[in-house]
Structures are given as structure tokens and as C-alpha cells.
Design a protein around this motif. Structure first.
Motif, PDB file in Angstrom:
ATOM      1  N   SER A  14      15.260  11.597   0.977  1.00  2.94           N
ATOM      2  CA  SER A  14      14.879  10.357   1.453  1.00  2.94           C
ATOM      3  C   SER A  14      15.868   9.514   2.114  1.00  2.94           C
ATOM      4  O   SER A  14      15.858   8.655   2.947  1.00  2.94           O
ATOM      5  CB  SER A  14      14.201   9.588   0.468  1.00  2.94           C
ATOM      6  OG  SER A  14      14.939   8.942  -0.443  1.00  2.94           O
ATOM      7  N   VAL A  15      17.096   9.951   1.592  1.00  2.11           N
ATOM      8  CA  VAL A  15      18.403   9.069   2.319  1.00  2.11           C
ATOM      9  C   VAL A  15      18.824   9.701   3.489  1.00  2.11           C
ATOM     10  O   VAL A  15      19.112   9.205   4.625  1.00  2.11           O
ATOM     11  CB  VAL A  15      19.565   9.354   1.242  1.00  2.11           C
ATOM     12  CG1 VAL A  15      21.058   8.616   1.725  1.00  2.11           C
ATOM     13  CG2 VAL A  15      19.268   8.433  -0.158  1.00  2.11           C
ATOM     14  N   GLU A  69       6.376  13.261   6.625  1.00  2.00           N
ATOM     15  CA  GLU A  69       5.629  12.785   5.617  1.00  2.00           C
ATOM     16  C   GLU A  69       5.405  11.378   5.777  1.00  2.00           C
ATOM     17  O   GLU A  69       4.288  10.656   5.729  1.00  2.00           O
ATOM     18  CB  GLU A  69       6.444  13.075   4.261  1.00  2.00           C
ATOM     19  CG  GLU A  69       5.857  13.121   2.987  1.00  2.00           C
ATOM     20  CD  GLU A  69       6.258  13.614   1.865  1.00  2.00           C
ATOM     21  OE1 GLU A  69       7.707  13.798   1.639  1.00  2.00           O
ATOM     22  OE2 GLU A  69       5.809  14.143   1.062  1.00  2.00           O
ATOM     23  N   GLU A  70       6.299  10.611   6.115  1.00  2.23           N
ATOM     24  CA  GLU A  70       6.370   9.165   6.360  1.00  2.23           C
ATOM     25  C   GLU A  70       5.036   8.964   7.544  1.00  2.23           C
ATOM     26  O   GLU A  70       4.525   8.182   7.244  1.00  2.23           O
ATOM     27  CB  GLU A  70       7.688   8.610   6.800  1.00  2.23           C
ATOM     28  CG  GLU A  70       7.966   7.140   6.865  1.00  2.23           C
ATOM     29  CD  GLU A  70       8.137   6.566   5.514  1.00  2.23           C
ATOM     30  OE1 GLU A  70       8.468   7.319   4.576  1.00  2.23           O
ATOM     31  OE2 GLU A  70       7.773   5.535   5.236  1.00  2.23           O
ATOM     32  N   ALA A 100      15.400   1.554   2.293  1.00  7.25           N
ATOM     33  CA  ALA A 100      14.364   1.657   3.413  1.00  7.25           C
ATOM     34  C   ALA A 100      13.349   2.995   3.167  1.00  7.25           C
ATOM     35  O   ALA A 100      12.967   3.471   4.438  1.00  7.25           O
ATOM     36  CB  ALA A 100      15.130   1.664   4.886  1.00  7.25           C
ATOM     37  N   SER A 101      13.505   3.651   2.366  1.00  8.29           N
ATOM     38  CA  SER A 101      12.760   4.893   2.052  1.00  8.29           C
ATOM     39  C   SER A 101      11.780   4.629   1.098  1.00  8.29           C
ATOM     40  O   SER A 101      11.527   3.643   0.671  1.00  8.29           O
ATOM     41  CB  SER A 101      13.683   6.144   1.562  1.00  8.29           C
ATOM     42  OG  SER A 101      13.896   5.990   0.149  1.00  8.29           O
ATOM     43  N   VAL A 126       0.833  -1.092  -0.017  1.00  3.37           N
ATOM     44  CA  VAL A 126      -0.032  -0.150  -0.112  1.00  3.37           C
ATOM     45  C   VAL A 126       0.727   1.280   0.101  1.00  3.37           C
ATOM     46  O   VAL A 126       0.725   2.148  -0.641  1.00  3.37           O
ATOM     47  CB  VAL A 126      -0.951   0.007   1.285  1.00  3.37           C
ATOM     48  CG1 VAL A 126      -1.996   1.198   1.067  1.00  3.37           C
ATOM     49  CG2 VAL A 126      -1.848  -1.291   1.230  1.00  3.37           C
ATOM     50  N   LYS A 127       2.035   1.206   0.626  1.00  2.00           N
ATOM     51  CA  LYS A 127       2.932   2.334   0.635  1.00  2.00           C
ATOM     52  C   LYS A 127       3.254   2.720  -0.583  1.00  2.00           C
ATOM     53  O   LYS A 127       3.598   3.825  -0.999  1.00  2.00           O
ATOM     54  CB  LYS A 127       4.207   2.228   1.734  1.00  2.00           C
ATOM     55  CG  LYS A 127       3.619   2.479   3.092  1.00  2.00           C
ATOM     56  CD  LYS A 127       5.098   2.533   3.968  1.00  2.00           C
ATOM     57  CE  LYS A 127       4.594   3.048   5.385  1.00  2.00           C
ATOM     58  NZ  LYS A 127       5.902   2.466   6.346  1.00  2.00           N
ATOM     59  N   ILE A 128       3.720   1.914  -1.581  1.00  2.00           N
ATOM     60  CA  ILE A 128       4.106   2.057  -2.758  1.00  2.00           C
ATOM     61  C   ILE A 128       3.385   2.790  -3.709  1.00  2.00           C
ATOM     62  O   ILE A 128       3.594   3.933  -4.127  1.00  2.00           O
ATOM     63  CB  ILE A 128       4.572   0.769  -3.391  1.00  2.00           C
ATOM     64  CG1 ILE A 128       5.869   0.202  -3.026  1.00  2.00           C
ATOM     65  CG2 ILE A 128       4.775   0.868  -4.982  1.00  2.00           C
ATOM     66  CD1 ILE A 128       6.234  -1.410  -3.167  1.00  2.00           C
ATOM     67  N   ALA A 129       1.881   2.512  -3.248  1.00  4.41           N
ATOM     68  CA  ALA A 129       0.888   3.423  -3.882  1.00  4.41           C
ATOM     69  C   ALA A 129       0.840   4.680  -3.511  1.00  4.41           C
ATOM     70  O   ALA A 129       0.371   5.747  -4.209  1.00  4.41           O
ATOM     71  CB  ALA A 129      -0.567   2.787  -3.782  1.00  4.41           C
TER      72      ALA A 129
END
Ligand code: ATP
Ligand code: MG
Lengths: 261, 329, 300
Positions: free
Chosen positions: A120-121, A130-131, B184-185, A105-108
Motif C-alpha cells: 500500500s506504500v 483494488e482501490e 493515504a492508503s 465507509v472506506k475504513i469499513a
């Protein structure tokens, strides 16, 4: 019933595509208005899934136009079309099998992230907020679909029915205005079909969706669709309210063969 | 802020290691350590392309070669001039500044090749992509053979010995940390979705084209830096070090470790660097070491195809003493 | 013009060897979707089998045409056996596993043959006896055609025709084609696909063995790593033609052989090793399935 005063949300005008010599879809027309729930039915191989593939940009139509909210979708990549507010499920389930339910679901949700690759790194404050936000959204989505307890499970390990529900949940995570469901009740028993009908009605209200539904289960189609389109050999052979379709001789012929009429 | 402090802490720690480790550890072990670290960088970066994104690259040695040769040209031809203009700095700072510049140059040039190699990945799948990446690697090697300015078939010698323990440790740590954090992001999940099902990924709004190419670019960047470390460590680069056998070697590392597992890639890279060395001590059977190595690989594939660690990554945070209490699921 | 003809003769003869090896790659790929990286090393074994056989039978001392064919047949038979053993021991246990596993195993087998070869035969090159004494068939101002390229071409063409006969006309050939088309369906139709797969390795390895002998005639220095690059390039030839496609392998081999000799002759011999891969990249970018290959897109 279609509120003809408003603009159509999705409009297909004389769309066609062939594979080799086979005309899979032949000058197909469709107008979907905001808030509608329309069924697309037809015998096996009629071209229903192909219509979905045309709308979502998996196949390019050889002729015709596809508009979504007035915008032309022709030539757009599938991911761009999804970003316009259009999401789908697949007839032959296509989950990210080795990933967990939650990750699926997170990928979507990814298309709503603002953070850059470097961000994001680095995982700064903005990214973590955001996460966290997306995580909340996913939790509540999984709750609705009864998948919350399974959020760490591998998607491929779920039973068939739950995989289908996860596909719907995943599609919803892209925040669509229009949802395309390809045989969501396939393989379900009558009890599960009824639950699914209720769920579809419910998410339609909750997320203010317009839905286009392919389904072989006539109970489901007749039960929840406001309008039905019937395809056969790539052509639209009938179009109307469920009661009209049920009685249409052309439809009966297409499903049962000539002798039955 | 906390992160900045950690960075400075590690920086000082690595500087100390650089200063004192050579005095207490046998040079032979330091040599093995250096080679292991370079292979770790290569394996972890290839794992991003092959394991996480599911693209099949057999050309990692090519990226390493481009990074190594570009950076060596920078330090060999430009380095002295830069050091001369930096004469107001202490010599040691100027030297390491040049090396940083070379590392970036090596990484970026390899990343550019990664961009070029990533483009075929948009049209080609699986085995076709594998053979094209392998071909690109070989083309790079043959081209190097033909350029006299970088030594051609004789090899590029007299490269300044800039690689030291500080750079080795920092870059290895940086590579592992960056790739692990990326994986992991949210972007990392996009890479994974490409591996799992491209069509579904597109349908969920993931620009698969972008992620495939960017995986090649990032993977190549780190491989290029590994090439730079390698060249400035041995002070010699030779085209024969970058044949497709080197690419196979790196692939084998990530498969043995368990495709997709960063932890596995690190462990396998170290084991497979040390194994042939360890087999040297087997006395009479030392001629057999490469035979043993290949037999072990075959047997491992037949008995444990998911590699040593499969997808498993230990949750190091669980052992971190200062973590906040987590809600129990 | 004459020089061009000279290059063409050499190129076609060299290309026919690539084609022989490429056929093994392509057939195995057809039935298993496996890049059998060990195939190039089977080719190397062919040369060594021939070397030891001709020494042991004293054929090397007194070369005759019969002796040449005996060596050729022996090398082919021995390679066929090795091919089947490799398939049964290393690949068969992995039949239902992910393809990547089989691919890595193939690399492992290849390393095993190379390193085992270095252990058995020694690292230093050996000199393959000239089983056929070189004579000139045609000679003019700047065109020399000797018998070697012609014999190579004739032998490889004969083997290819034989292969074509086996694949197109015999029952086992039909079973091979069925297995390549759809292994599960073929198994359901009562075809013993395991035997078919072994037979495919047998055929492919025999051809590679023949290739080993033919190469050794022209380049008599043989060593355990000699299969590495030619093997890889033969695989490139198979991909060029469209992997899994038998005429494609022959076409790809010929194109590769001719372009390599042309580049070596007219541009630079050091660039020779890159041309195969450059050609590959260009052709696959234009036609992603190779020249004669075709593949239907995935249904969604
Ligand atoms: N990629 C493709 N290549 C070739 N033919 C295709 C392709 N996709 C669909 N077809 C053909 O187009 C026709 C319509 O297929 P489609 O999947 O749209 O049918 P459908 O109405 O969804 O049927 P079902 O109810 O069985 O799902 C079929 O004859 C199918 O074989
Ligand atoms: Mg369908």
C-alpha cells in the motif's frame, strides 16, 4: 414462520453478564434464522445494547455461548467477529468524526483489502485496482443512502439523521450477513421513520441480510419486524409475533408499570 | 516502470547535490539544513504515531537514541572489518555500504524497541501511555549511561563521519514519501480510524491492536535512522542529547505544524530548528531566545490550538503539469 | 540491618518530598485532567524564593527555627501565587479546548519558567543557606540519624495532614472533590468551578514550594533546572499511586523514595534515575490505573 428446518445463523445460548452487582443480561437465548428481521425491545436499561455488545465481542459474556453460522464467537475479538460477517451500528453514534463520509465507509472496506503494508506504500497495480474496485462499491452504497453528494463532507458535520444513515452504510461496507441496528430511528420524525423503514426493508432484500433491530419507536418495530423479543431487567419476558407482543400483559406492565394493567 | 525511472532520476539528482552543493553553499547553512532534515524525519515519524494513530508517545528521543547508538556501534566496531572484507570494491562504495547497513541496523533496533513500547499502548490510554513512553525513553538513556563500551556518561566519540548530503536528502525524502503514501492508503485509513474511535474501528473490522503497535514500530524505525544520521554527522553521541526534552521538542514540532498534517510537521520542524538560530542575531536580546520560544509556544496554543496548518495538506498533485485530467465532482 | 534502617530513614524522608510534589500533580489532574508539567518548576521556584528571602531578611546569616518556618511560609505563599497566576493566564483560556492543547501549553510554561529562571537567577548553581544546622539525633556503630530527614518528614507529614483536613472537612475541599468527580455537574450545583480550580493550583503549588525548601536543606545546590527530574519523578509517583487519587500520591511518593534510596544504596547510584520509570512500567502493565486508582470502562 422461522424456517426451523434450516440452521440458525446466530444463536445465543444462556448468555449472561453483570456489571458490579447488576445483572445486565441474564441467561439470554436467541436464535436468528437466515433472512429474518427480528426486533429486540424493552424499557430503558433493559439490556438491549448489552446484548449487541455481547454478540459483537465488546463485552465478554460471563456465561453462555454465542454461535454464528455454527462457529463459536466466544473469545473472539470484535474485529474478528466483524470479519465473520456481522456488522453493527451504535446507539450513541460512533462515526469517525474528523474524516470524510467517503473515508468512513472506506475504513469499513479495509478488511477486504489484500494488499500488504508495503504494497500500500508502493501503490502498485494490484493495489490501485483494488482501490478502484472498493471505490465503485462505496459510490453505489453512498448513492443508496443519499449521501453521494456529501462524500467529501466531514462526518461530524452532517445532520443527525444523515449520521445515522452513514452508520448503516458504513456497517454494510463490511459485507455482513447479519446486521445489528441499535435504535436507527432515534430522533427521527414520523416521515423520516417511514423512509427509514422502507430503506431497511430494501437493503435487507438487496444485500440478502438478516437483521436484528433495537428500536423504541413502536411504529417501526411493529411495522417491519417478523418476530419480537422483549427484554426487561436483563431477562426475556416475551417473545412472538408483533400482534401477540402488542397484547401481552407482561409487556404492557414492563413498559407502563403495574398500575396500568 | 515509471516509478523506477523516477527513483533512478532522484538517486542521480541527490548524488549531484551531494557533489556540488557543498561547493556553492556556505557550510553553516548546510549545517542548518542537515539538522533541519534530521528533525523533519523525527517529526514526520512521530506524527504517524501521535497525529495519525492518536497514540500519545513522549518517548521519541529514546527511539532516536537506540538507533543512533546501535548504528554507531556497528560502524565503529564492525565497520572496519566489513570494509576490510569488501576490499574488492572502491573504498567509497564500501564505506557507504557499511553506512547503509548501519542505517538499517539502527532503524531495526529502534523498531524493535518500538514493538516493546507499543505493547503497553494496548492496555494504556492517553496520559498513562504518555508517561510510560516517556519513562521508557528515560530508561534507555540511563542504561546507555551505564554501558562503557558505548561511551557511558562521556558520550560515544570518534564515530565515522558517514553522513553526507546524499544520505540526508534521500532519507528525508524517503521518510516523507513513505509516510505520506502510507497515510493515504487503506492501511493509513485504518491508522486514522484508531485515532478517531477505537471501538467503532474494531466494529468495522480494523485490528486496532495491530495498528497501534505497527504505528510505534514504523515511527521508531524512522526515528532510529534519524539517530543514525545524527550520530554519523556529529561523530559524537551523548546521552544528554536524548533526554525527554528532546522528545518534547519533537512533539512541539508536530503540534505547532498541526497534529496529523505531514506538511505541517515538515514546515514546523524546519522553522523550529532555524528559529533559535535566527534569534541568535537579535543582538542584545539573544539571551532571551529560549524565553521567546516558550512564550511563542504558549501564545500559539492559546490563539491557534490547531497549529499552523491544522489538518491541511496542500494537494501537490494539482500543480503537477502532466497529470491526467480529473473528472469534476 | 542497621544499614538497611539508615537507607529506610533516608528513603522515607526523600519519599515524603516526592509525595508533597506528587500531591500537586494529582490534585490538578483530578480537577482538570491536565498533566501540569510546570509543577516541577514551581518546586524549583520554591527553593529560589526561599534562597532570596532568607538572604534579604538576613535569616541566612543567623539560622533559627523561626527563621526556617518564616522562609518555608514565604516560599509556599509565593509559589501559591505563581501557581494561581499560571493557571489564570495560561490554562484557563484553554478550559474547553482539547486536552492535548493544555498539555503542550503546560510544557511551554515549564520551558518558560526554566529559561526565565536561567535568565533571572543565572545558569550557575546557587548555594542554599543551611537554615537548620545539622545535628545528630542518634548515633551508633553504623547508623546515624541526623535531624534533617526527621524534620523533613515531620514537616511534610504535617502539611499532608493539613491538606487532608482541607480536602475532607472544609467547604472548599468538598467543592474540590465534587469538581474532580464531575466538573459539569458541580458547576450545575452552583459551585464556582473556576475558583475551585484556582484554589487547587494554590494548594498544590504551595506544597511544591515547601518541597523546594525541604530539598534545598538536603541538597543545597540549587539551579533553575533542578525541578526537571524531581518534578517528573513526582509525577511518576502520582501515576504509580493512581493519578487523581490523593492517598495514592502519598503512597506512590513513599514507594518511589524508598526504592530509589535502596537501589542507590545497594545496587548502583547511576541506575537510581531509571528505577522510577522501571517501577512505573511494571506497575502500570499489571494495574493500568495505578495502585489505588480506579476507572470504569467506557460505555458503548
Ligand atoms: N460498561 C458498563 N458498565 C456498567 N454498567 C453498564 C455498562 N454497560 C451497561 N451497563 C448497565 O447495564 C444495563 C443495561 O444497559 P443497556 O445499555 O444494555 O440498556 P438498553 O436496553 O440498551 O437501554 P436503552 O434503551 O436506554 O438504550 C443498564 O443498567 C446500564 O447502566
Ligand atoms: Mg441501548
Amino acid at each position: 414462520m422461522p424456517p426451523n428446518t434450516s440452521e440458525p445463523l446466530l444463536e445465543l445460548a444462556t448468555c449472561s453478564i453483570s456489571f458490579g452487582g447488576l445483572k445486565a443480561v441474564d441467561s439470554f437465548n436467541l436464535q436468528l434464522f437466515p433472512g429474518e428481521l427480528v426486533g429486540l425491545i424493552g424499557p430503558n436499561g433493559a439490556g438491549k445494547t448489552t446484548v449487541f455488545n455481547l454478540i459483537t465481542g465488546v463485552y465478554k459474556p460471563s456465561a453462555g455461548q454465542i454461535r454464528f453460522g455454527g462457529k463459536l464467537l466466544n473469545g473472539k475479538k470484535p474485529y474478528q467477529i466483524t470479519a465473520c460477517g456481522l456488522a453493527r451500528t451504535f446507539q450513541n453514534i460512533r462515526l469517525f468524526g474528523n474524516l470524510s463520509v467517503e473515508e468512513n465507509v472506506k475504513i469499513a472496506c479495509h478488511l477486504h483489502y489484500q494488499t500488504s503494508l508495503f504494497g500500500s506504500v508502493w501503490k502498485g497495480k494490484a493495489y490501485r485496482e483494488e482501490e478502484a474496485r472498493q471505490h465503485q462499491k462505496i459510490e453505489s452504497l453512498l448513492e443508496v443512502f443519499g449521501l453521494k453528494q456529501l462524500s467529501r463532507e466531514k462526518a461530524a458535520g452532517l445532520p443527525y439523521g444523515q449520521q445515522r444513515r452513514l452508520e448503516i452504510a458504513r456497517a454494510l461496507a463490511t459485507d455482513p450477513k447479519l446486521l445489528l441496528l441499535d435504535e436507527p430511528a432515534a430522533g427521527a420524525n414520523p416521515q423520516e421513520s417511514r423512509e427509514l423503514m422502507a430503506l431497511i426493508r430494501w437493503i435487507k432484500e438487496k444485500f440478502k441480510l438478516t437483521i436484528l433491530l433495537i428500536e423504541h419507536d413502536m411504529q417501526v418495530v411493529m411495522g417491519i419486524c417478523e418476530r419480537i423479543l422483549v427484554l426487561d431487567y436483563g431477562e426475556t419476558i416475551a417473545h412472538g409475533k408483533p400482534e401477540e407482543i402488542r397484547k401481552d400483559p407482561k409487556v404492557i406492565e414492563a413498559y407502563l408499570g403495574e398500575e396500568a394493567v | 516502470m515509471k516509478r523506477l525511472a523516477a527513483f533512478i532520476g532522484f538517486f542521480l539528482l541527490f548524488l549531484l547535490a551531494n557533489r556540488f552543493l557543498p561547493e556553492i553553499i556556505d557550510p553553516y547553512y548546510l549545517h542548518l539544513f542537515t539538522l533541519s532534515c534530521i528533525n523533519v524525519i523525527l517529526a514526520v515519524s512521530l506524527n504517524l504515531i501521535n497525529g495519525t494513530t492518536g497514540q500519545f508517545s513522549l518517548g521519541h528521543a529514546g527511539f532516536m537514541a537506540v538507533g543512533g547508538y546501535t548504528s554507531a556501534s556497528l560502524t565503529f566496531y564492525l565497520g572496519p572489518k566489513i570494509i576490510a572484507t569488501l576490499d574488492f570494491l572502491p573504498a567509497i562504495l564500501a564505506k557507504n555500504f557499511v553506512f547503509l547497513f548501519a542505517l538499517l541496523g539502527g532503524g531495526l533496533s529502534a523498531a524493535f524497541l518500538g514493538l516493546l513500547v507499543g505493547i503497553p499502548s494496548l492496555r494504556l490510554r492517553g496520559d498513562y501511555l504518555a508517561i510510560v513512553t516517556l519513562g521508557m525513553g528515560e530508561i534507555v538513556r540511563v542504561l546507555i549511561l551505564n554501558v562503557e563500551a558505548i561511551g557511558g556518561a562521556r558520550g560515544f566519540s570518534d564515530i565515522p563521519a558517514y553522513t553526507n548530503l546524499f544520505w540526508i536528502i534521500s532519507l528525508t525524502a524517503l521518510t516523507i514519501a513513505a509516510v505520506a503514501s502510507l497515510t493515504a492508503s487503506s492501511h493509513g485509513r485504518a491508522f486514522l480510524s484508531v485515532r478517531e474511535d477505537e471501538i467503532a474501528a474494531e466494529a468495522m473490522g480494523v485490528n486496532t491492536t495491530y495498528y497501534k503497535v505497527i504505528a510505534f514500530v514504523i515511527g521508531a524505525f524512522f526515528a532510529g535512522m534519524a539517530g543514525c544520521l545524527f550520530g554519523h554527522y556529529l561523530q559524537l553521541l551523548h546521552p544528554n542529547s536524548f533526554t525527554f526534552l528532546k522528545s518534547f521538542e519533537i512533539i512541539i514540532m508536530i503540534i505547532v505544524g498541526g497534529l496529523g498534517s505531514i506538511f505541517g510537521a515538515v514546515v514546523a520542524a524546519v522553522i523550529l530548528t532555524l528559529l533559535p538560530e535566527a534569534l541568535r542575531y537579535l543582538g542584545p536580546v539573544k539571551d532571551w531566545r529560549m524565553v521567546i520560544y516558550s512564550l511563542a509556544l504558549i501564545i500559539l496554543m492559546i490563539t491557534r490550538p490547531q497549529g499552523l496548518f491544522g489538518n491541511w495538506t496542500p494537494d501537490f498533485r494539482r500543480w503537477w503539469p502532466f497529470r491526467k485530467p480529473q473528472p469534476v465532482a | 540491618m542497621q544499614e538497611f534502617l539508615q537507607q529506610l530513614v533516608n528513603g522515607v524522608s526523600w519519599g515524603s518530598i516526592y509525595a508533597l510534589i506528587a500531591l500537586g500533580y494529582t490534585m490538578v489532574y483530578g480537577v482538570l485532567q491536565l498533566i501540569n508539567f510546570a509543577h516541577g518548576d514551581v518546586f524549583m521556584l520554591g527553593a529560589f524564593f526561599g534562597f532570596y528571602f532568607s538572604r534579604w531578611t538576613k535569616i541566612a546569616q543567623e539560622p533559627t527555627l523561626f527563621g526556617f518556618f518564616a522562609t518555608l511560609l514565604f516560599a509556599m505563599a509565593a509559589c501559591a501565587l505563581v501557581g494561581v497566576i499560571i493557571e489564570r493566564a495560561a490554562y484557563k483560556p484553554l478550559r474547553e479546548r482539547p486536552r492535548l492543547t493544555a498539555l503542550i501549553t503546560a510544557i511551554g510554561v515549564s520551558l518558560l519558567l526554566e529559561n526565565g529562571g536561567q535568565l533571572l537567577f543565572g545558569v550557575d548553581p546557587k548555594f542554599f543557606p543551611s537554615l537548620i544546622s545539622e545535628t545528630r539525633l542518634y548515633e551508633s556503630a553504623n547508623l546515624v540519624i541526623s535531624n534533617l530527614p526527621v524534620i523533613i518528614l515531620v514537616v511534610s507529614l504535617a502539611l499532608m495532614l493539613l491538606l487532608r483536613f482541607i480536602v475532607m472537612k472544609t467547604t472548599i475541599g468538598k467543592a474540590m472533590r465534587a469538581t474532580a468527580f464531575n466538573r459539569e455537574a458541580a458547576a450545575l450545583m452552583g459551585i464556582n468551578t473556576n475558583n475551585v480550580i484556582s484554589f487547587t493550583f494554590l494548594l498544590g503549588s504551595a506544597l511544591a514550594g515547601a518541597g523546594g525548601i525541604l530539598v534545598a536543606l538536603t541538597y543545597p545546590k540549587i539551579d533553575p533546572l533542578m525541578g526537571l527530574l524531581p518534578g517528573l519523578k513526582a509525577f511518576v509517583a502520582a501515576v504509580l499511586g493512581g493519578i487523581g487519587n490523593i492517598p495514592g500520591a502519598v503512597l506512590g511518593g513513599m514507594i518511589l523514595g524508598v526504592s530509589e534510596t535502596m537501589v542507590a544504596g545497594y545496587i548502583s547510584s547511576t541506575l537510581r534515575d531509571a528505577i522510577a520509570f522501571a517501577l512505573l512500567v511494571v506497575i502500570l502493565l499489571v494495574k493500568p490505573t495505578g495502585l489505588l486508582g480506579s476507572r470504569v470502562g467506557e460505555k458503548v
